[in-house]
Design a protein around this motif. Structure first.
Motif, PDB file in Angstrom:
ATOM      1  N   TYR A  94       0.947  -1.240  -0.178  1.00 21.68           N
ATOM      2  CA  TYR A  94       0.184   0.144  -0.004  1.00 21.68           C
ATOM      3  C   TYR A  94       0.938   1.139  -0.264  1.00 21.68           C
ATOM      4  CZ  TYR A  94       0.773   1.020   4.787  1.00 21.68           C
ATOM      5  OH  TYR A  94       2.080   1.104   6.263  1.00 21.68           O
ATOM      6  N   PHE A  96       0.447   6.212  -0.381  1.00 25.30           N
ATOM      7  CA  PHE A  96       0.152   7.405  -0.805  1.00 25.30           C
ATOM      8  C   PHE A  96       0.238   8.380  -2.108  1.00 25.30           C
ATOM      9  CE2 PHE A  96      -0.104   5.953   3.808  1.00 25.30           C
ATOM     10  CZ  PHE A  96      -1.037   6.277   4.327  1.00 25.30           C
ATOM     11  N   TYR A 107      -5.205   7.116  -0.202  1.00 24.49           N
ATOM     12  CA  TYR A 107      -4.776   6.620  -0.068  1.00 24.49           C
ATOM     13  C   TYR A 107      -4.159   5.184  -1.239  1.00 24.49           C
ATOM     14  CZ  TYR A 107      -4.557   1.077   1.962  1.00 24.49           C
ATOM     15  OH  TYR A 107      -4.657   0.281   2.005  1.00 24.49           O
ATOM     16  N   GLN A 135      -9.611   7.382  -0.967  1.00 22.80           N
ATOM     17  CA  GLN A 135      -8.623   6.414  -2.040  1.00 22.80           C
ATOM     18  C   GLN A 135      -8.957   5.870  -3.187  1.00 22.80           C
ATOM     19  OE1 GLN A 135     -10.350   3.047   0.581  1.00 22.80           O
ATOM     20  NE2 GLN A 135     -11.048   2.346  -1.503  1.00 22.80           N
TER      21      GLN A 135
END
Length: 144
Positions: A94, A96, A107, A135
């Protein structure tokens, strides 16, 4: 025979008690005069004028709803935003993306994006609001 002597302390306490009783009676009379019981229902209403201020007089003309007031405006077609990958965790898959204009972060994870991104990679993206915050919903890698 000795007379009972009332001390000054006892006199002060008696005076305070008398004042409390008097204040209580005054408050009771005030509450009786300000009581709303028995008033007509219309006297208890409060109205909102066209500017959002509370008034006690009803409006002169009745507001009529129009069909366009009852429907939500359609959201404008979202455009792609430009940004740069500011953080990526290889173990968690993951990261940003930081927006170039607003400097806010969005995100993303590999499953949402469908590919692996690298730090400082320039991208175009669309984002959506979720419970946790913004996101990414779509990402396109910029060739510049």
């Amino acid at each position: 025979m000795a007379r009972n002597q009332i001390t000054s302390n006892k006199k002060e306490r008696a005076k305070k008690q008398q004042q409390k009783k008097q204040q209580k009676l005054e408050k009771k009379e005030l509450n009786k005069s300000n009581n709303d019981k028995g008033k007509a229902l219309e006297e208890l209403f409060a109205y909102v004028d066209e500017f959002g201020n509370l008034t006690d007089t009803p409006p002169e003309k009745k507001y009529e709803f129009k069909e366009e007031h009852l429907t939500r405006p359609e959201a404008a077609e979202e455009e792609y935003r430009h940004g740069k990958v500011s953080y990526y965790n290889h173990e968690g898959h993951y990261g940003f993306i930081r927006d170039n204009e607003t400097k806010q972060t969005v995100y993303f994870n590999d499953k949402l994006v469908g590919m692996t991104l690298k730090i400082d990679q320039r991208v175009r993206y669309k984002s959506i609001r979720s419970k946790q915050g913004d996101q990414v919903s779509e990402v396109i890698i910029d060739g510049n």
